[in-house]
Write a protein that holds these residues in place. Structure first.
Motif, short mmCIF file in Angstrom:
data_model
loop_
_atom_site.label_atom_id
_atom_site.label_comp_id
_atom_site.label_asym_id
_atom_site.label_seq_id
_atom_site.Cartn_x
_atom_site.Cartn_y
_atom_site.Cartn_z
N ALA A 42 0.04 2.24 -2.39
CA ALA A 42 1.46 2.62 -2.34
C ALA A 42 2.29 1.70 -3.21
N ALA A 43 3.37 2.24 -3.74
CA ALA A 43 4.25 1.45 -4.61
C ALA A 43 4.84 0.26 -3.87
N ARG A 44 4.95 -0.85 -4.56
CA ARG A 44 5.59 -2.05 -4.04
C ARG A 44 6.95 -2.24 -4.69
N PRO A 45 7.91 -2.82 -3.98
CA PRO A 45 7.80 -3.32 -2.61
C PRO A 45 7.69 -2.19 -1.59
N LEU A 46 6.83 -2.42 -0.59
CA LEU A 46 6.55 -1.44 0.45
C LEU A 46 7.32 -1.85 1.70
N GLY A 73 4.91 -7.07 -0.76
CA GLY A 73 4.80 -7.06 -2.21
C GLY A 73 5.67 -8.09 -2.89
N THR A 74 6.57 -8.70 -2.15
CA THR A 74 7.43 -9.75 -2.70
C THR A 74 7.95 -10.62 -1.58
N ASP A 75 8.22 -11.88 -1.90
CA ASP A 75 8.87 -12.78 -0.93
C ASP A 75 9.98 -13.56 -1.63
N ASN A 76 10.61 -12.94 -2.63
CA ASN A 76 11.64 -13.64 -3.38
C ASN A 76 12.95 -13.73 -2.59
N ILE A 77 13.93 -14.34 -3.17
CA ILE A 77 15.19 -14.57 -2.46
C ILE A 77 15.87 -13.26 -2.10
N ALA A 78 15.85 -12.29 -3.02
CA ALA A 78 16.48 -10.99 -2.74
C ALA A 78 15.83 -10.33 -1.52
N MET A 82 1.54 -14.39 3.59
CA MET A 82 0.62 -13.74 2.65
C MET A 82 -0.26 -12.75 3.40
N ILE A 83 -0.49 -11.59 2.81
CA ILE A 83 -1.36 -10.57 3.37
C ILE A 83 -2.67 -10.57 2.58
N ALA A 84 -3.78 -10.71 3.28
CA ALA A 84 -5.10 -10.73 2.64
C ALA A 84 -5.60 -9.32 2.41
N HIS A 85 -6.19 -9.09 1.22
CA HIS A 85 -6.80 -7.81 0.89
C HIS A 85 -8.32 -7.91 0.99
N ILE A 102 7.41 -10.46 3.53
CA ILE A 102 8.41 -11.09 4.39
C ILE A 102 8.84 -10.07 5.43
N GLY A 103 9.11 -10.52 6.63
CA GLY A 103 9.51 -9.58 7.66
C GLY A 103 10.15 -10.28 8.84
#
Length: 376
Positions: free
Chosen positions: A99-103, A134-139, A292-295, A304-305
């Motif tokens: 699936a497209a990121r960011p998810l 898919g990202t953990d940046n400031i935004a 981090m999510i392991a694949h 981030i959540g």
């Protein structure tokens, strides 16, 4: 074998009765609707998974910390989930890997612990939240923190406090600013966890350099200034800038605090974490951060959540709603009753002439086409 009383439940488990059960569903729906309005799509992982897979993703829990059963079909050990975040990570890394990121995913459901604690004696609780994969940046951090606050406010929570932390702070400083040996790091963390300046000073000159971190705790802006003064070499420059950027859009009626070395429940977080508190409630009502999510192929991706634990809010009366209950006597007009339900009434139809409207909790009774208020 002693007979168990029919109404007895295991310790830490309880029934939700009316009207609390309805309040719980309503409050969860408020949160999910808020999150969904920002583009988060709901997933529904199962209550139990294979123990081996679940433990590998939980990171901060061991197999012996989970409630486990043997699956009679596979003959493998299953574990009931104590947290849904790990399950959402599994879904993102497997079924939604392409699936497209960011998810953006959200979820709600019960979780269960093997043991409770004195602060929260319940072993089963409701968890509701959102994950941005898919990202953990400031935004991304700004979005997650803002949505968490918005969801609580829409659910009726006031006097909210957001407490920020930097889970990797000690490791970062130990590499550059204030070097520590691998043996010293655990002792420094323990002393900072308890805010024990004496124990920290007793560890020696290297660990004593971390004493100013105890003072860099409290009201956000003052604590940030103290943390910035500590960072002479700029090792924390990006972290400090990130925290300021995340805090900037939060409106003034939200209290912001900083505890840069807080690690409880942030063991698997990376550079940023936060806890949510509300006036009148003991302990946190939610938390979040980066991880981090392991694949399956050995790679990993940032995420981030946040998760909210609304049971204390429900117990305090949030999520409740007074709904007019209308008694429908025998022989009433079904079409008129349908119209009233569409208008917001909750109807209770008589099943016999002996049904008592007041005893059934009705405030009104249908008299012809008109609801008439009942007087006790």
């Amino acid at each position: 074998m002693t007979r168990i009383p029919p109404g007895l439940l295991p310790e830490g488990l309880s029934d939700r009765l009316p009207p609390q059960a309805e309040a719980s569903a309503r409050l969860v729906r408020h949160v999910l609707d808020t999150v969904s309005s920002h583009g988060y799509q709901r997933v529904m992982p199962p209550l139990a998974e294979f123990e081996q897979n679940l433990v590998a993703r939980l990171q901060s829990a061991r197999a012996q910390d989970l409630l486990r059963v043997v699956d009679p079909v596979s003959q493998r050990m299953l574990a009931l989930r104590p947290d849904m975040t790990a399950q959402v990570g599994r879904i993102a890394a497997t079924r939604l890997a392409s699936a497209a990121r960011p998810l953006r995913l959200c979820y709600a459901g019960p979780v269960i612990k093997l043991r409770a604690n004195q602060l929260r004696p319940e072993r089963e609780s409701m968890q509701v939240g959102a994950e941005l994969v898919g990202t953990d940046n400031i935004a991304a951090a700004v979005e997650i923190v803002s949505i968490a606050i918005e969801a609580l406010e829409i659910a009726g929570v006031s006097d909210i406090t957001v407490d920020f932390t930097l889970p990797d702070l000690i490791d970062t400083l130990a590499r550059e600013e204030f070097p520590l040996t691998s043996d010293e790091i655990p002792a420094v963390r323990t002393a900072l966890d308890s805010k024990d300046a004496g124990a920290l000073a007793a560890l020696g000159a290297g660990p004593a350099a971390y004493l100013p971190l105890i003072e860099a705790t409290g009201s956000f802006h003052a604590a940030m200034n103290r943390l910035e003064a500590l960072d002479a070499s700029g090792a924390l420059k990006s972290r400090i800038a990130g925290l300021r950027a995340i805090a900037k859009p939060i409106h003034d009626d939200i209290t912001l605090t900083l505890d840069p070395t807080e690690r409880h429940s942030f063991e698997y977080q990376t550079w940023f974490g936060f806890s949510l508190f509300a006036g009148g409630f003991v302990g946190e009502i939610g938390r979040g951060g980066t991880y981090m999510i392991a694949h399956p192929d050995g790679t990993s991706e940032p995420a981030i959540g946040f998760s909210l634990y609304p049971d204390p809010l429900i117990d305090a009366g949030l999520g409740g709603k007074d709904c007019a209950r209308l008694f429908l006597p025998m022989g009433h007009d079904p079409a008129r009753a349908a119209e009233l339900r569409k208008a917001g009434w909750r109807t209770i139809a008589a099943l016999s002439e002996s049904d008592d409207a007041v005893a059934l909790g009705c405030s009104h009774s249908l008299n012809g086409d008109t609801p008439i208020e009942l007087r006790n």
